[in-house]
Design a protein around this motif. Structure first.
Motif, PDB file in Angstrom:
ATOM      1  N   THR A  85      26.807 100.373  44.750  1.00 18.70           N
ATOM      2  CA  THR A  85      27.493 100.890  43.538  1.00 18.70           C
ATOM      3  C   THR A  85      27.554  99.928  42.433  1.00 18.70           C
ATOM      4  OG1 THR A  85      29.075 101.564  45.219  1.00 18.70           O
ATOM      5  CG2 THR A  85      30.168 100.900  43.235  1.00 18.70           C
ATOM      6  N   PRO A  86      27.415  98.547  42.472  1.00 19.34           N
ATOM      7  CA  PRO A  86      27.427  97.643  41.413  1.00 19.34           C
ATOM      8  C   PRO A  86      26.220  97.964  40.465  1.00 19.34           C
ATOM      9  CG  PRO A  86      27.717  96.505  43.362  1.00 19.34           C
ATOM     10  CD  PRO A  86      27.543  97.679  43.763  1.00 19.34           C
ATOM     11  N   MET A  88      24.758 100.917  40.321  1.00 21.83           N
ATOM     12  CA  MET A  88      25.162 102.397  39.710  1.00 21.83           C
ATOM     13  C   MET A  88      26.086 102.122  38.733  1.00 21.83           C
ATOM     14  SD  MET A  88      25.082 104.993  43.015  1.00 21.83           S
ATOM     15  CE  MET A  88      26.190 104.171  43.967  1.00 21.83           C
ATOM     16  N   LEU A  89      27.108 101.393  38.682  1.00 17.36           N
ATOM     17  CA  LEU A  89      28.123 101.384  37.667  1.00 17.36           C
ATOM     18  C   LEU A  89      27.504 100.709  36.499  1.00 17.36           C
ATOM     19  CD1 LEU A  89      31.342 100.190  39.916  1.00 17.36           C
ATOM     20  CD2 LEU A  89      30.794 102.248  38.777  1.00 17.36           C
ATOM     21  N   GLU A  90      26.464  99.848  36.792  1.00 17.13           N
ATOM     22  CA  GLU A  90      26.008  98.850  35.432  1.00 17.13           C
ATOM     23  C   GLU A  90      25.261  99.850  34.575  1.00 17.13           C
ATOM     24  OE1 GLU A  90      22.588  95.489  34.645  1.00 17.13           O
ATOM     25  OE2 GLU A  90      23.129  96.095  36.846  1.00 17.13           O
ATOM     26  N   PHE A  92      26.747 102.669  33.640  1.00 15.30           N
ATOM     27  CA  PHE A  92      27.927 103.347  32.794  1.00 15.30           C
ATOM     28  C   PHE A  92      28.682 102.116  31.865  1.00 15.30           C
ATOM     29  CE2 PHE A  92      27.411 106.170  36.739  1.00 15.30           C
ATOM     30  CZ  PHE A  92      27.095 107.201  35.742  1.00 15.30           C
ATOM     31  N   ILE A  93      28.211 100.776  31.949  1.00 19.91           N
ATOM     32  CA  ILE A  93      29.037  99.788  31.158  1.00 19.91           C
ATOM     33  C   ILE A  93      28.333  99.889  29.870  1.00 19.91           C
ATOM     34  CG2 ILE A  93      29.532  97.488  30.937  1.00 19.91           C
ATOM     35  CD1 ILE A  93      29.155  97.326  34.081  1.00 19.91           C
TER      36      ILE A  93
END
Length: 233
Positions: A85-86, A88-90, A92-93
Motif C-alpha cells: 500500500t505505501p 502504491m499510494l506514493e 498518487f501523492i
C-alpha cells in the motif's frame, strides 16, 4: 536483544537502528517457534499423551502437514496487497511545485534587499566553488562559539569557533548548511522553502545567502562573512 534494549533504556538513548539490523529476524523465528510449540501442546492435550510420546515421528509429520486452501491463498494476497500500500499510494501523492521562478536571477531581482548586492551574488554564482541549492529547511538551530552537538554526525550542528545558524536542507537528498551569523535571526521558521547560495566544503555547505519563502513573500538572510568563497567559512 533484552540486554541491548535495556542498555538503551538506561541511557535514555533510542539507539541506532543499524546496530542490530537483524532484530526482526530473531523475533520472527522466535514467534514461529512459539507458534509451533503451541500446536504441539494443543495436540498433546487433545490427543492421548502416551500416543504422542510413543510415536512422535508420525504425529509430528501429521502436525506439520499443511493444505493450502483457496481462502488461505486469497487472504495471503490481501495481506500482500496491504504491504504494498505505501508504494502504491506514493504514486498518487502530488509533487509540490517550486515557489521560486525557474530563472534564479529573476528570483534575486524580485527581492529589494538583494538588488544592491546583485553583482556580488552573480560573481559568487560564477565561482566554481559555489553551490546553489533549493529545498526545505529542517531543524534550524543557532549556536554561540564552541557550542553545538559534539559526537553528532550532522555537520550542521557540530561545535565550531564562530557564531552560526545550522540546519538541514532537504533536497532530492539532504545537505548540512552552516550560515555564519553574529546574532540569532528573529525569523527563521522550520519547514520553510529556501534557496541557499554558499560554498561547498567536504562536510557541509557554508552558506552566504539564504532566501526563504513562507507563502507570504521572500525573506533574505545574509551571512556575516563576505559574499565569496575566498574567506571560508
Amino acid at each position: 536483544a533484552l540486554v541491548y534494549i535495556s542498555s538503551t533504556a538506561v541511557g535514555r538513548y533510542s539507539g541506532w537502528r543499524l546496530l542490530l539490523p537483524a532484530d526482526w529476524v530473531l523475533l520472527l523465528y522466535l514467534s514461529i517457534g512459539l507458534g509451533q510449540s503451541a500446536v504441539w501442546l494443543r495436540f498433546y492435550i487433545q490427543r492421548n499423551p502416551s500416543e504422542f510420546v510413543r510415536r512422535p515421528t508420525s504425529n509430528l509429520r501429521r502436525i506439520s502437514t499443511f493444505t493450502l486452501q483457496p481462502s488461505t491463498f486469497f487472504l495471503g494476497l490481501i495481506f500482500l496487497a496491504l504491504g504494498f500500500t505505501p508504494l502504491m499510494l506514493e504514486a498518487f501523492i502530488p509533487r509540490l511545485a517550486s515557489p521560486f521562478p525557474a530563472d534564479i536571477r529573476t528570483t534575486f531581482e524580485l527581492i529589494p534587499e538583494i538588488e544592491p548586492i546583485l553583482p556580488s551574488v552573480e560573481a559568487l554564482l560564477a565561482d566554481e566553488r559555489s553551490v546553489l541549492l533549493e529545498g526545505r529547511i529542517l531543524y534550524p538551530r543557532f549556536y554561540l562559539p564552541n557550542e553545538g552537538e559534539p559526537g553528532n554526525e550532522w555537520a550542521a550542528f557540530s561545535p565550531r569557533e564562530y557564531r552560526r545558524l545550522g540546519f538541514v536542507l532537504l533536497t532530492a537528498s539532504h545537505a548540512n548548511i552552516v550560515l555564519p551569523l553574529d546574532e540569532a535571526p528573529v525569523y527563521f521558521p522550520h519547514a520553510a522553502d529556501a534557496l541557499v547560495l554558499g560554498c561547498r566544503t567536504p562536510d557541509y555547505i557554508s552558506a552566504r545567502l539564504v532566501v526563504l519563502h513562507d507563502g507570504g513573500g521572500y525573506t533574505t538572510l545574509r551571512s556575516s562573512s563576505e559574499l565569496s568563497c575566498a574567506g571560508m567559512p
